[in-house]
Design a protein around this motif. Structure first.
Motif, PDB file in Angstrom:
ATOM      1  N   LEU A 121       5.519  13.517   7.693  1.00 14.70           N
ATOM      2  CA  LEU A 121       5.851  14.792   7.060  1.00 14.70           C
ATOM      3  C   LEU A 121       4.733  15.756   7.428  1.00 14.70           C
ATOM      4  N   ARG A 122       5.111  16.840   8.124  1.00  7.90           N
ATOM      5  CA  ARG A 122       4.094  17.745   8.667  1.00  7.90           C
ATOM      6  C   ARG A 122       4.378  19.183   8.287  1.00  7.90           C
ATOM      7  N   ARG A 123       3.347  19.926   8.278  1.00 11.48           N
ATOM      8  CA  ARG A 123       3.389  21.380   8.152  1.00 11.48           C
ATOM      9  C   ARG A 123       2.662  21.888   9.389  1.00 11.48           C
ATOM     10  N   ARG A 124       1.509  22.468   9.242  1.00 10.53           N
ATOM     11  CA  ARG A 124       0.679  22.762  10.419  1.00 10.53           C
ATOM     12  C   ARG A 124       0.077  21.470  10.955  1.00 10.53           C
ATOM     13  N   LYS A 125      -0.128  20.524  10.060  1.00 10.27           N
ATOM     14  CA  LYS A 125      -0.593  19.183  10.410  1.00 10.27           C
ATOM     15  C   LYS A 125       0.065  18.199   9.444  1.00 10.27           C
ATOM     16  N   GLN A 126      -0.078  16.927   9.729  1.00 13.28           N
ATOM     17  CA  GLN A 126       0.541  15.904   8.884  1.00 13.28           C
ATOM     18  C   GLN A 126      -0.076  15.941   7.492  1.00 13.28           C
ATOM     19  N   PHE A 127       0.780  15.946   6.477  1.00 10.89           N
ATOM     20  CA  PHE A 127       0.265  15.859   5.113  1.00 10.89           C
ATOM     21  C   PHE A 127       0.678  14.566   4.423  1.00 10.89           C
ATOM     22  N   ALA A 128       1.660  13.858   4.980  1.00 13.12           N
ATOM     23  CA  ALA A 128       2.070  12.573   4.410  1.00 13.12           C
ATOM     24  C   ALA A 128       2.805  11.755   5.470  1.00 13.12           C
ATOM     25  N   VAL A 129       2.830  10.450   5.253  1.00 17.77           N
ATOM     26  CA  VAL A 129       3.567   9.547   6.124  1.00 17.77           C
ATOM     27  C   VAL A 129       4.172   8.445   5.255  1.00 17.77           C
ATOM     28  N   VAL A 130       5.444   8.129   5.519  1.00 19.32           N
ATOM     29  CA  VAL A 130       6.181   7.143   4.736  1.00 19.32           C
ATOM     30  C   VAL A 130       6.485   5.938   5.622  1.00 19.32           C
ATOM     31  N   GLU A 131       6.149   4.745   5.124  1.00 20.35           N
ATOM     32  CA  GLU A 131       6.403   3.518   5.876  1.00 20.35           C
ATOM     33  C   GLU A 131       7.036   2.471   4.964  1.00 20.35           C
ATOM     34  N   ALA A 132       8.031   1.785   5.471  1.00 19.78           N
ATOM     35  CA  ALA A 132       8.591   0.620   4.764  1.00 19.78           C
ATOM     36  C   ALA A 132       7.670  -0.544   5.089  1.00 19.78           C
ATOM     37  N   ALA A 133       6.659  -0.729   4.261  1.00 20.05           N
ATOM     38  CA  ALA A 133       5.602  -1.699   4.541  1.00 20.05           C
ATOM     39  C   ALA A 133       6.078  -3.144   4.451  1.00 20.05           C
ATOM     40  N   SER A 134       7.039  -3.388   3.583  1.00 20.90           N
ATOM     41  CA  SER A 134       7.616  -4.736   3.431  1.00 20.90           C
ATOM     42  C   SER A 134       9.009  -4.569   2.839  1.00 20.90           C
ATOM     43  N   ALA A 135       9.676  -5.656   2.575  1.00 23.09           N
ATOM     44  CA  ALA A 135      10.999  -5.580   1.962  1.00 23.09           C
ATOM     45  C   ALA A 135      10.911  -5.221   0.482  1.00 23.09           C
ATOM     46  N   LYS A 136       9.695  -5.179  -0.057  1.00 28.52           N
ATOM     47  CA  LYS A 136       9.514  -4.911  -1.480  1.00 28.52           C
ATOM     48  C   LYS A 136       8.866  -3.571  -1.784  1.00 28.52           C
ATOM     49  N   ARG A 137       8.294  -2.905  -0.765  1.00 32.20           N
ATOM     50  CA  ARG A 137       7.595  -1.656  -1.079  1.00 32.20           C
ATOM     51  C   ARG A 137       7.576  -0.668   0.080  1.00 32.20           C
ATOM     52  N   VAL A 138       7.549   0.586  -0.299  1.00 33.92           N
ATOM     53  CA  VAL A 138       7.325   1.691   0.624  1.00 33.92           C
ATOM     54  C   VAL A 138       5.892   2.135   0.407  1.00 33.92           C
ATOM     55  N   GLN A 139       5.235   2.450   1.491  1.00 37.15           N
ATOM     56  CA  GLN A 139       3.854   2.908   1.422  1.00 37.15           C
ATOM     57  C   GLN A 139       3.840   4.390   1.766  1.00 37.15           C
ATOM     58  N   LEU A 140       3.317   5.226   0.884  1.00 33.01           N
ATOM     59  CA  LEU A 140       3.190   6.656   1.132  1.00 33.01           C
ATOM     60  C   LEU A 140       1.735   6.971   1.383  1.00 33.01           C
ATOM     61  N   GLY A 141       1.433   7.386   2.601  1.00 34.34           N
ATOM     62  CA  GLY A 141       0.093   7.861   2.928  1.00 34.34           C
ATOM     63  C   GLY A 141       0.055   9.363   2.692  1.00 34.34           C
ATOM     64  N   GLU A 151      -6.353   3.962  -9.744  1.00 34.46           N
ATOM     65  CA  GLU A 151      -5.739   2.657  -9.531  1.00 34.46           C
ATOM     66  C   GLU A 151      -4.460   2.792  -8.704  1.00 34.46           C
ATOM     67  N   ARG A 152      -3.723   3.879  -8.905  1.00 41.04           N
ATOM     68  CA  ARG A 152      -2.467   4.097  -8.194  1.00 41.04           C
ATOM     69  C   ARG A 152      -2.677   4.815  -6.859  1.00 41.04           C
ATOM     70  N   LEU A 153      -3.532   5.812  -6.847  1.00 36.64           N
ATOM     71  CA  LEU A 153      -3.823   6.609  -5.651  1.00 36.64           C
ATOM     72  C   LEU A 153      -5.093   6.038  -5.016  1.00 36.64           C
ATOM     73  N   ARG A 154      -4.899   5.135  -4.069  1.00 35.71           N
ATOM     74  CA  ARG A 154      -6.031   4.435  -3.474  1.00 35.71           C
ATOM     75  C   ARG A 154      -6.564   5.170  -2.251  1.00 35.71           C
ATOM     76  N   ALA A 155      -7.870   5.243  -2.147  1.00 32.59           N
ATOM     77  CA  ALA A 155      -8.517   5.842  -0.975  1.00 32.59           C
ATOM     78  C   ALA A 155      -8.411   4.848   0.183  1.00 32.59           C
ATOM     79  N   VAL A 156      -8.056   5.370   1.350  1.00 36.10           N
ATOM     80  CA  VAL A 156      -7.943   4.541   2.554  1.00 36.10           C
ATOM     81  C   VAL A 156      -8.507   5.323   3.734  1.00 36.10           C
ATOM     82  N   GLY A 157      -8.718   4.658   4.829  1.00 37.43           N
ATOM     83  CA  GLY A 157      -9.144   5.315   6.061  1.00 37.43           C
ATOM     84  C   GLY A 157      -7.963   5.459   6.997  1.00 37.43           C
ATOM     85  N   GLY A 158      -8.179   6.143   8.087  1.00 42.62           N
ATOM     86  CA  GLY A 158      -7.120   6.283   9.085  1.00 42.62           C
ATOM     87  C   GLY A 158      -6.480   7.648   9.067  1.00 42.62           C
ATOM     88  N   MET A 159      -5.180   7.672   9.348  1.00 45.79           N
ATOM     89  CA  MET A 159      -4.461   8.941   9.472  1.00 45.79           C
ATOM     90  C   MET A 159      -4.281   9.657   8.137  1.00 45.79           C
TER      91      MET A 159
END
Length: 187
Positions: A121-141, A151-159
Motif C-alpha cells: 500500500l503506497r502513497r508517495r512511498k510505501q506506508f503498509a504491506v499485507v502478507e498472508a504469513a500463514s494459514a492462521k494469520r495475516v501480517q500487516l507491516g 504488545e500488539r504493535l511490534r517494532a521490526v526491521g526491514g521494509m
C-alpha cells in the motif's frame, strides 16, 4: 526511490555493469538451459551468472528473478492476490479486502500494488504491506517512524518499522485503523 524505480534503475544499468542487456542475459540463459535443465532453479541460475559470468549478487538475482518471471508468463494483480490467498489461506482473504478498502478510503493517491507474496500500500512511498504469513494469520507491516512499540504493535526491521498480526476480520479495529491512517499521513 520506490522498489519499482530501483529495479528499473538496475535493469537500465545492466549493460554498463555486466556488458549485456536483460534480453541478452535471457538469451545466454536460454542457451545454458538447453544443456542444463536444473537452471530452472533460482540458485542454479544465480550460481551460473555469478560463477561463470562474474556478475554481482544483486544483478544475478535480478536477472534470475526476471528470467523465471518471463517463463511463468504474465500475471495480473488479481492473479497474484488470488495465489496468495489460495488453499488454506482462503479464509484470510476478507482481512486483506478490508485492509485494502480502508487504505484506499484514506485518499485517491493510495496505490495498491500486489507482488508475489504481499500487497503493498503506497502513497508517495510505501506506508503498509499485507502478507498472508500463514494459514492462521495475516501480517500487516506499517511504517510509523518513531511510534513506540506495544504488545500488539511490534517494532521490526526491514521494509516496515512495525508489524501487527491479524487472525480475524475483527482485528481490523479502530486502533489498527488509527495506525494505518498515521502511516498514510507519514508517507
Amino acid at each position: 526511490m520506490d522498489v519499482d524505480a530501483a529495479t528499473q534503475s538496475m535493469i537500465d544499468n545492466l549493460p554498463a555493469k555486466t556488458g549485456r542487456s536483460l534480453d541478452e542475459w535471457f538469451a545466454v540463459l536460454d542457451v545454458a538451459k538447453r544443456d542444463d535443465a536444473s537452471l530452472e532453479k533460482h540458485g542454479k541460475t544465480m550460481a551460473l551468472l555469478k560463477g561463470e559470468h562474474g556478475m554481482s549478487h544483486g544483478f544475478a538475482n535480478l536477472v534470475a528473478l526476471r528470467y523465471r518471471a518471463r517463463d511463468a508468463g504474465p500475471q495480473t494483480h488479481d492473479d497474484l492476490v488470488d495465489a496468495q490467498y489460495a488453499g488454506g489461506k482462503a479464509a484470510l482473504r476478507p482481512i486483506l479486502d478490508r485492509l485494502v478498502a480502508e487504505a484506499t478510503a484514506l485518499g485517491a493517491d493510495v496505490e495498491v500494488a500486489p507482488k508475489k507474496t504481499s500487497v503493498s500500500l503506497r502513497r508517495r512511498k510505501q506506508f503498509a504491506v499485507v502478507e498472508a504469513a500463514s494459514a492462521k494469520r495475516v501480517q500487516l507491516g506499517i511504517n510509523l517512524a518513531d511510534a513506540p512499540a506495544t504488545e500488539r504493535l511490534r517494532a521490526v526491521g526491514g521494509m516496515c518499522t512495525h508489524r501487527v498480526d491479524l487472525a480475524a476480520i475483527d482485528d481490523v479495529d479502530d486502533e489498527l485503523l488509527g495506525w494505518l491512517r498515521e502511516a498514510y499521513a507519514l508517507a
